[in-house]
Design a protein around this motif. Structure first.
Motif, PDB file in Angstrom:
ATOM      1  N   VAL A  33      71.006 103.805 -25.317  1.00 46.30           N
ATOM      2  CA  VAL A  33      70.581 105.143 -24.918  1.00 46.30           C
ATOM      3  C   VAL A  33      71.797 106.016 -24.603  1.00 46.30           C
ATOM      4  O   VAL A  33      71.781 107.226 -24.816  1.00 46.30           O
ATOM      5  CB  VAL A  33      69.599 105.115 -23.726  1.00 46.30           C
ATOM      6  CG1 VAL A  33      68.260 104.537 -24.132  1.00 46.30           C
ATOM      7  CG2 VAL A  33      70.168 104.389 -22.535  1.00 46.30           C
ATOM      8  N   TYR A  34      72.881 105.392 -24.142  1.00 43.96           N
ATOM      9  CA  TYR A  34      74.109 106.142 -23.865  1.00 43.96           C
ATOM     10  C   TYR A  34      74.729 106.665 -25.162  1.00 43.96           C
ATOM     11  O   TYR A  34      75.122 107.828 -25.250  1.00 43.96           O
ATOM     12  CB  TYR A  34      75.128 105.262 -23.126  1.00 43.96           C
ATOM     13  CG  TYR A  34      74.688 104.853 -21.744  1.00 43.96           C
ATOM     14  CD1 TYR A  34      74.870 105.705 -20.663  1.00 43.96           C
ATOM     15  CD2 TYR A  34      74.068 103.628 -21.529  1.00 43.96           C
ATOM     16  CE1 TYR A  34      74.471 105.339 -19.389  1.00 43.96           C
ATOM     17  CE2 TYR A  34      73.658 103.256 -20.256  1.00 43.96           C
ATOM     18  CZ  TYR A  34      73.865 104.116 -19.197  1.00 43.96           C
ATOM     19  OH  TYR A  34      73.452 103.753 -17.943  1.00 43.96           O
ATOM     20  N   GLY A  42      72.550 109.411 -26.534  1.00 44.33           N
ATOM     21  CA  GLY A  42      72.729 110.625 -25.741  1.00 44.33           C
ATOM     22  C   GLY A  42      73.978 111.376 -26.176  1.00 44.33           C
ATOM     23  O   GLY A  42      73.955 112.604 -26.352  1.00 44.33           O
ATOM     24  N   ASP A  43      75.070 110.637 -26.370  1.00 43.26           N
ATOM     25  CA  ASP A  43      76.314 111.266 -26.843  1.00 43.26           C
ATOM     26  C   ASP A  43      76.133 111.854 -28.240  1.00 43.26           C
ATOM     27  O   ASP A  43      76.575 112.966 -28.511  1.00 43.26           O
ATOM     28  CB  ASP A  43      77.464 110.247 -26.859  1.00 43.26           C
ATOM     29  CG  ASP A  43      77.917 109.857 -25.455  1.00 43.26           C
ATOM     30  OD1 ASP A  43      77.587 110.590 -24.494  1.00 43.26           O
ATOM     31  OD2 ASP A  43      78.595 108.814 -25.329  1.00 43.26           O
ATOM     32  N   ILE A  50      72.454 114.965 -25.487  1.00 38.71           N
ATOM     33  CA  ILE A  50      71.442 115.012 -24.433  1.00 38.71           C
ATOM     34  C   ILE A  50      71.733 113.911 -23.421  1.00 38.71           C
ATOM     35  O   ILE A  50      72.538 113.010 -23.671  1.00 38.71           O
ATOM     36  CB  ILE A  50      70.007 114.863 -25.001  1.00 38.71           C
ATOM     37  CG1 ILE A  50      69.868 113.566 -25.803  1.00 38.71           C
ATOM     38  CG2 ILE A  50      69.625 116.062 -25.855  1.00 38.71           C
ATOM     39  CD1 ILE A  50      68.475 113.311 -26.356  1.00 38.71           C
ATOM     40  N   GLU A  51      71.076 113.978 -22.282  1.00 41.27           N
ATOM     41  CA  GLU A  51      71.254 112.987 -21.235  1.00 41.27           C
ATOM     42  C   GLU A  51      70.616 111.652 -21.628  1.00 41.27           C
ATOM     43  O   GLU A  51      69.639 111.612 -22.369  1.00 41.27           O
ATOM     44  CB  GLU A  51      70.563 113.466 -19.945  1.00 41.27           C
ATOM     45  CG  GLU A  51      71.245 114.614 -19.268  1.00 41.27           C
ATOM     46  CD  GLU A  51      72.403 114.151 -18.418  1.00 41.27           C
ATOM     47  OE1 GLU A  51      72.345 113.033 -17.870  1.00 41.27           O
ATOM     48  OE2 GLU A  51      73.378 114.900 -18.319  1.00 41.27           O
ATOM     49  N   ARG A  52      71.154 110.592 -21.062  1.00 42.40           N
ATOM     50  CA  ARG A  52      70.601 109.256 -21.276  1.00 42.40           C
ATOM     51  C   ARG A  52      69.136 109.212 -20.854  1.00 42.40           C
ATOM     52  O   ARG A  52      68.292 108.618 -21.524  1.00 42.40           O
ATOM     53  CB  ARG A  52      71.403 108.237 -20.467  1.00 42.40           C
ATOM     54  CG  ARG A  52      70.701 106.900 -20.358  1.00 42.40           C
ATOM     55  CD  ARG A  52      71.173 106.061 -19.193  1.00 42.40           C
ATOM     56  NE  ARG A  52      71.059 106.668 -17.892  1.00 42.40           N
ATOM     57  CZ  ARG A  52      69.975 106.629 -17.123  1.00 42.40           C
ATOM     58  NH1 ARG A  52      68.874 106.060 -17.545  1.00 42.40           N
ATOM     59  NH2 ARG A  52      69.964 107.185 -15.929  1.00 42.40           N
ATOM     60  N   ARG A  53      68.821 109.867 -19.737  1.00 38.83           N
ATOM     61  CA  ARG A  53      67.430 109.860 -19.257  1.00 38.83           C
ATOM     62  C   ARG A  53      66.505 110.573 -20.232  1.00 38.83           C
ATOM     63  O   ARG A  53      65.345 110.190 -20.398  1.00 38.83           O
ATOM     64  CB  ARG A  53      67.351 110.514 -17.880  1.00 38.83           C
ATOM     65  CG  ARG A  53      68.008 109.658 -16.798  1.00 38.83           C
ATOM     66  CD  ARG A  53      68.027 110.414 -15.518  1.00 38.83           C
ATOM     67  NE  ARG A  53      68.803 111.632 -15.718  1.00 38.83           N
ATOM     68  CZ  ARG A  53      69.585 112.184 -14.822  1.00 38.83           C
ATOM     69  NH1 ARG A  53      69.676 111.657 -13.642  1.00 38.83           N
ATOM     70  NH2 ARG A  53      70.259 113.282 -15.079  1.00 38.83           N
ATOM     71  N   THR A  54      67.014 111.619 -20.883  1.00 37.42           N
ATOM     72  CA  THR A  54      66.207 112.333 -21.873  1.00 37.42           C
ATOM     73  C   THR A  54      65.915 111.426 -23.061  1.00 37.42           C
ATOM     74  O   THR A  54      64.799 111.413 -23.589  1.00 37.42           O
ATOM     75  CB  THR A  54      66.931 113.614 -22.334  1.00 37.42           C
ATOM     76  OG1 THR A  54      67.257 114.390 -21.184  1.00 37.42           O
ATOM     77  CG2 THR A  54      66.072 114.432 -23.285  1.00 37.42           C
ATOM     78  N   VAL A  55      66.924 110.655 -23.478  1.00 38.12           N
ATOM     79  CA  VAL A  55      66.718 109.689 -24.571  1.00 38.12           C
ATOM     80  C   VAL A  55      65.607 108.720 -24.177  1.00 38.12           C
ATOM     81  O   VAL A  55      64.665 108.482 -24.945  1.00 38.12           O
ATOM     82  CB  VAL A  55      68.019 108.920 -24.898  1.00 38.12           C
ATOM     83  CG1 VAL A  55      67.755 107.804 -25.898  1.00 38.12           C
ATOM     84  CG2 VAL A  55      69.091 109.864 -25.417  1.00 38.12           C
ATOM     85  N   SER A  56      65.693 108.177 -22.957  1.00 33.39           N
ATOM     86  CA  SER A  56      64.668 107.230 -22.490  1.00 33.39           C
ATOM     87  C   SER A  56      63.292 107.881 -22.460  1.00 33.39           C
ATOM     88  O   SER A  56      62.301 107.266 -22.873  1.00 33.39           O
ATOM     89  CB  SER A  56      65.016 106.718 -21.091  1.00 33.39           C
ATOM     90  OG  SER A  56      66.189 105.962 -21.126  1.00 33.39           O
TER      91      SER A  56
END
Length: 157
Positions: free
Chosen positions: A69-70, A73-74, A78-84
């Protein structure tokens, strides 16, 4: 002294009235020029980046092919939390990375050598909190940010 201006108190007061009263008092000061406070310029809040359907499908495919997810995100900005959140919304089963027993042994060894949780986590490709959890599960005493043994709540000094 100037109680005729505004009564400042009581359980239900209006801060605007307080500001007005203070402004009136400030104007009554003899010969003092009080500079107006400078307003700080702030960036306008930006809207979160929205992914299109094609990008969401690419994100899901990337996760299913092994990207973290990191990393996603990169890649998508977007943020890692958004990916999740996107993965959860599309019912994509999440991987729990964690550490293998051998990795936990290695983490304990490195931590006992004086490495920080962050450094151990970076070395193993996980977050420092993952390392901390693994160490606690094995009963390894941890250090505070100054390298001193951590004192848990309720422990006598």
């Amino acid at each position: 002294m100037h109680s005729e201006l505004v009564d400042l108190g009581g359980a239900y007061y209006n801060p605007k009235d307080q500001v007005r009263a203070l402004e009136q008092l400030r104007q009554m000061l003899p010969g003092r020029e009080v500079p107006e406070p400078k307003l700080t310029e702030r960036d306008r809040p930006r809207r979160a980046r929205q992914l299109g359907n094609d990008e969401v499908q690419q994100l899901i495919a990337g996760y299913q092919s092994g990207s973290t997810v990191y990393e996603l995100g990169d890649r998508f900005g977007i943020e890692r939390r958004t990916v999740s959140n996107i993965l959860h919304r599309h019912d994509v089963p999440m991987r729990r990375r964690g550490l293998s027993p051998d990795q936990v042994d290695n983490a304990i060894h490195l931590y006992n050598l004086g490495w920080s949780l962050a450094r151990v986590g970076q070395h193993l490709g996980v977050a420092h909190t993952t390392v901390l959890t693994a160490l606690r599960e094995r009963g390894v005493p941890t250090r505070d940010t100054h390298g001193r043994p951590r004192i848990e709540a309720g422990d006598p000094r």
